[in-house]
Each structure stands twice: as C-alpha cells, then as structure tokens.
Design a protein around this motif. Sequence first.
Motif, PDB file in Angstrom:
ATOM      1  N   GLN A  40      96.142  72.193  -3.064  1.00 58.31           N
ATOM      2  CA  GLN A  40      96.473  73.569  -2.462  1.00 58.31           C
ATOM      3  C   GLN A  40      96.346  73.770  -1.000  1.00 58.31           C
ATOM      4  O   GLN A  40      97.283  74.358  -0.628  1.00 58.31           O
ATOM      5  N   THR A  41      95.812  72.548  -0.422  1.00 53.74           N
ATOM      6  CA  THR A  41      95.780  72.637   1.174  1.00 53.74           C
ATOM      7  C   THR A  41      97.234  72.318   1.564  1.00 53.74           C
ATOM      8  O   THR A  41      97.557  72.579   2.592  1.00 53.74           O
ATOM      9  N   PHE A  42      97.957  71.647   1.039  1.00 50.00           N
ATOM     10  CA  PHE A  42      99.451  71.318   1.270  1.00 50.00           C
ATOM     11  C   PHE A  42     100.432  72.539   1.653  1.00 50.00           C
ATOM     12  O   PHE A  42     101.131  72.806   2.188  1.00 50.00           O
ATOM     13  N   TYR A  43      99.806  73.833   0.705  1.00 47.53           N
ATOM     14  CA  TYR A  43     100.876  75.038   0.779  1.00 47.53           C
ATOM     15  C   TYR A  43     100.235  76.047   1.915  1.00 47.53           C
ATOM     16  O   TYR A  43     100.443  77.002   1.939  1.00 47.53           O
ATOM     17  N   ARG A  44      98.963  75.513   2.548  1.00 51.74           N
ATOM     18  CA  ARG A  44      98.439  76.447   3.706  1.00 51.74           C
ATOM     19  C   ARG A  44      99.356  76.882   4.473  1.00 51.74           C
ATOM     20  O   ARG A  44      99.353  78.299   4.677  1.00 51.74           O
ATOM     21  N   ALA A  45     100.098  76.174   5.148  1.00 51.50           N
ATOM     22  CA  ALA A  45     101.049  76.447   6.094  1.00 51.50           C
ATOM     23  C   ALA A  45     101.999  77.745   5.648  1.00 51.50           C
ATOM     24  O   ALA A  45     102.224  78.769   6.356  1.00 51.50           O
ATOM     25  N   PHE A  46     102.335  77.449   4.423  1.00 51.19           N
ATOM     26  CA  PHE A  46     103.443  78.254   3.914  1.00 51.19           C
ATOM     27  C   PHE A  46     102.687  79.658   3.653  1.00 51.19           C
ATOM     28  O   PHE A  46     103.186  80.672   3.666  1.00 51.19           O
ATOM     29  N   ALA A  47     101.556  79.512   3.142  1.00 50.24           N
ATOM     30  CA  ALA A  47     100.766  80.719   2.621  1.00 50.24           C
ATOM     31  C   ALA A  47     100.473  81.494   3.971  1.00 50.24           C
ATOM     32  O   ALA A  47     100.562  82.775   3.608  1.00 50.24           O
ATOM     33  N   GLU A  48     100.384  80.844   5.094  1.00 54.22           N
ATOM     34  CA  GLU A  48     100.136  81.778   6.294  1.00 54.22           C
ATOM     35  C   GLU A  48     101.279  82.509   6.844  1.00 54.22           C
ATOM     36  O   GLU A  48     101.301  83.529   7.223  1.00 54.22           O
ATOM     37  N   GLU A  53     104.348  86.691   8.332  1.00 52.46           N
ATOM     38  CA  GLU A  53     105.536  87.016   8.566  1.00 52.46           C
ATOM     39  C   GLU A  53     106.301  88.040   7.694  1.00 52.46           C
ATOM     40  O   GLU A  53     106.987  88.660   8.004  1.00 52.46           O
ATOM     41  N   HIS A  54     105.600  87.878   6.296  1.00 51.26           N
ATOM     42  CA  HIS A  54     105.975  88.616   5.128  1.00 51.26           C
ATOM     43  C   HIS A  54     105.426  89.671   4.523  1.00 51.26           C
ATOM     44  O   HIS A  54     105.667  90.412   3.650  1.00 51.26           O
ATOM     45  N   GLY A  55     104.108  89.567   5.016  1.00 50.46           N
ATOM     46  CA  GLY A  55     103.231  90.893   4.470  1.00 50.46           C
ATOM     47  C   GLY A  55     102.584  90.452   2.994  1.00 50.46           C
ATOM     48  O   GLY A  55     102.177  91.712   2.545  1.00 50.46           O
ATOM     49  N   PHE A  56     102.489  89.251   2.488  1.00 46.62           N
ATOM     50  CA  PHE A  56     101.967  89.193   1.116  1.00 46.62           C
ATOM     51  C   PHE A  56     100.519  88.803   1.123  1.00 46.62           C
ATOM     52  O   PHE A  56     100.083  88.051   2.183  1.00 46.62           O
ATOM     53  N   VAL A  57      99.950  89.117   0.410  1.00 44.86           N
ATOM     54  CA  VAL A  57      98.608  88.591  -0.212  1.00 44.86           C
ATOM     55  C   VAL A  57      98.820  87.417  -0.969  1.00 44.86           C
ATOM     56  O   VAL A  57      99.526  87.437  -1.952  1.00 44.86           O
ATOM     57  N   VAL A  58      98.370  86.087  -0.429  1.00 46.29           N
ATOM     58  CA  VAL A  58      99.055  84.882  -1.132  1.00 46.29           C
ATOM     59  C   VAL A  58      97.596  84.147  -1.551  1.00 46.29           C
ATOM     60  O   VAL A  58      96.549  83.996  -1.061  1.00 46.29           O
ATOM     61  N   PHE A  59      98.009  83.786  -2.716  1.00 42.86           N
ATOM     62  CA  PHE A  59      96.634  83.126  -3.461  1.00 42.86           C
ATOM     63  C   PHE A  59      97.019  81.436  -3.645  1.00 42.86           C
ATOM     64  O   PHE A  59      98.088  81.294  -4.458  1.00 42.86           O
ATOM     65  N   THR A  60      96.362  80.553  -3.165  1.00 38.40           N
ATOM     66  CA  THR A  60      96.669  79.020  -3.432  1.00 38.40           C
ATOM     67  C   THR A  60      95.166  78.769  -4.283  1.00 38.40           C
ATOM     68  O   THR A  60      94.102  79.286  -4.206  1.00 38.40           O
ATOM     69  N   TYR A  61      95.544  77.560  -5.154  1.00 43.25           N
ATOM     70  CA  TYR A  61      94.173  77.218  -5.988  1.00 43.25           C
ATOM     71  C   TYR A  61      94.458  75.670  -6.197  1.00 43.25           C
ATOM     72  O   TYR A  61      95.480  75.263  -6.387  1.00 43.25           O
ATOM     73  N   ASP A  62      93.543  74.974  -6.799  1.00 43.14           N
ATOM     74  CA  ASP A  62      93.774  73.766  -7.345  1.00 43.14           C
ATOM     75  C   ASP A  62      93.387  73.778  -8.871  1.00 43.14           C
ATOM     76  O   ASP A  62      92.575  74.325  -9.107  1.00 43.14           O
ATOM     77  N   TYR A  63      94.216  73.226  -9.435  1.00 47.26           N
ATOM     78  CA  TYR A  63      94.048  72.825 -10.726  1.00 47.26           C
ATOM     79  C   TYR A  63      92.855  72.299 -11.316  1.00 47.26           C
ATOM     80  O   TYR A  63      92.241  71.643 -10.590  1.00 47.26           O
ATOM     81  N   ARG A  64      92.165  72.589 -12.435  1.00 47.85           N
ATOM     82  CA  ARG A  64      91.028  71.723 -12.755  1.00 47.85           C
ATOM     83  C   ARG A  64      90.897  70.227 -12.593  1.00 47.85           C
ATOM     84  O   ARG A  64      92.071  69.468 -12.774  1.00 47.85           O
TER      85      ARG A  64
END
Length: 279
Positions: A40-48, A53-64
């Motif tokens: 999930q850390t790979f998606y951190r920059a996009f999530a921020e 910039e687009h006003g979303f509540v963003v959720f990232t997570y890691d699979y089990r």
Amino acid sequence: MKKVEVFKTKDGAELIGEFFLPSGAARGALVINGATGVPQTFYRAFAEYAAQEHGFVVFTYDYRDMGRSGRGSVRKSTASMADWGLQDQQAARAYVRRNFPELAFWTIGHSLGAMTLPLQQDTSGIDRVICVASGNVSHSDHPWPYRAQALMFWFGLGPMVAALFGYIPGKLLGIGEDLPGPAYWQWRHWCTSKNTFGDEAGQTLPAINWNQPATEVKFIAFEDDVMMPPHCVKRLARDYGKTDADVTVITPAALGLEAVGHIGAFSRKNRAVWDQILR
C-alpha cells in the motif's frame, strides 16, 4: 491528514489500512485495491494527490499476509489470490462504506485490484469503478521478449523457488513483496490458463455476476504494458458487460512520459497519468 486503521475480513483475517483525508469537504470516498505483490505504501503519493487535489477520502491497505498486514512467517501463510481478490477487497470496501456512508463511493483497482470484482458479492452502491492495467491474461498474451520472463516465472525458476522455500521471496528476487505459496500457485494457474479464472467461476469460485447498470466503469490500459497488454484489459471489460470501445489505451509519449508499463501508473514520476485516472 493520515489515519492508520485495523479492520477484519469476514473470515477473521486482520488487515492494516490507512485513510488519507482531504483538508476541506470531501466529495467522495475512494478505496484502492492494489496489484499483486505491491504494498500500500506504493500508492501513498497518489492517495495524497487524490485527497488534496480532488477532495477524496482515500483508503489504502495491504492484503492478508503481505506488507503491513503481514502476520508471522509467510512460509506458513495459507493466503490465496482468491482470498485477496474476494475476501480482502470486499472487507476494505465494507469498512470504508461503514465509516463514510454519506459519501459517493469509488473503487480503483490496479491489476488484481479490479480483476475479481465481477465475482464479488455486495457490489451495489459503488458509484464508479476505475480499472487500471487490470485484465484477464495468459502467458501466451505477452509479447516477446517479456514472454520469456513470464515463462520462466511460471514454468522454470518460479515453481522451483516456490517448492524450495514454500513461498516466493519477492523482495529477494526484486519483484515486490514476498508472496505466500498458495497465492503463487493459484496465480500461476490463472495466468497459464486460456480463460484465467473463467473455468472456475461458478465452480470453485463465485459466478461472474456483475449487474450494476448504475455504476460507471472505466478501463485504462497502457500501450507499453507487456504484463497486461491492452487486449487483455478488453477481455476483462466484457466481464463487466462492456465492449472494447470502453477501454482507454494511453500512449505514454502522448503525456510526455518515457514509459508507464504495468506498475508505473501510480509512481510519482508518472503523475501526468493521475488526472487521466480520476477524470
């Protein structure tokens, strides 16, 4: 603003996720289902970016049993691709919807992240699905010379390493997170079958049952993606009841980029793609 969360799947697996909150009023909630072996850390920059910039509540997570959701020895893990693509993705979606029921709900699926959504239950209430480099692929779909690497991973080095270690040491091999043995073997089966998991749908897997006419579904493929060529993305589109014309194929050079490939869409250096994803 970021907030770490712990949540559980229906079968009791404990997963770690993180909310990225906008500074102002939220326009919607967005969960990112990651690709195989990508933390999930790979998606951190996009999530921020999506939050600020687009006003979303963003959720990232890691699979089990991978990334921050790792528990104990990966060698002892029983996690499968189906667990990740069905149980874990559904649990993340349910968790976000419980926390933000008043917001419009979007899902971004990267590779595996959108492949199995047509097999899932409780897909009503999703306002938009964005499938990024996600499709149904077999080893024979890859162009040469990359196909040689795929054949080695499925029929040569990959099986030998999985049998020797009991898992795939992705970090050691430089291909991402360590992968549990059951996940590798099921992934191998899907990616060496002409119909991916199609022959299992309705048998050992749930039937393909996507029937959400109110949900907007967007497909993005990349011209230089040798792991998931555009024609494989078009196959997945049909599982969602769409046609080839619904797939947007992006040429990196048209955005001033040298390459995007299969993983690079969410890399900070390819930020030029991000507006295309959220548009």
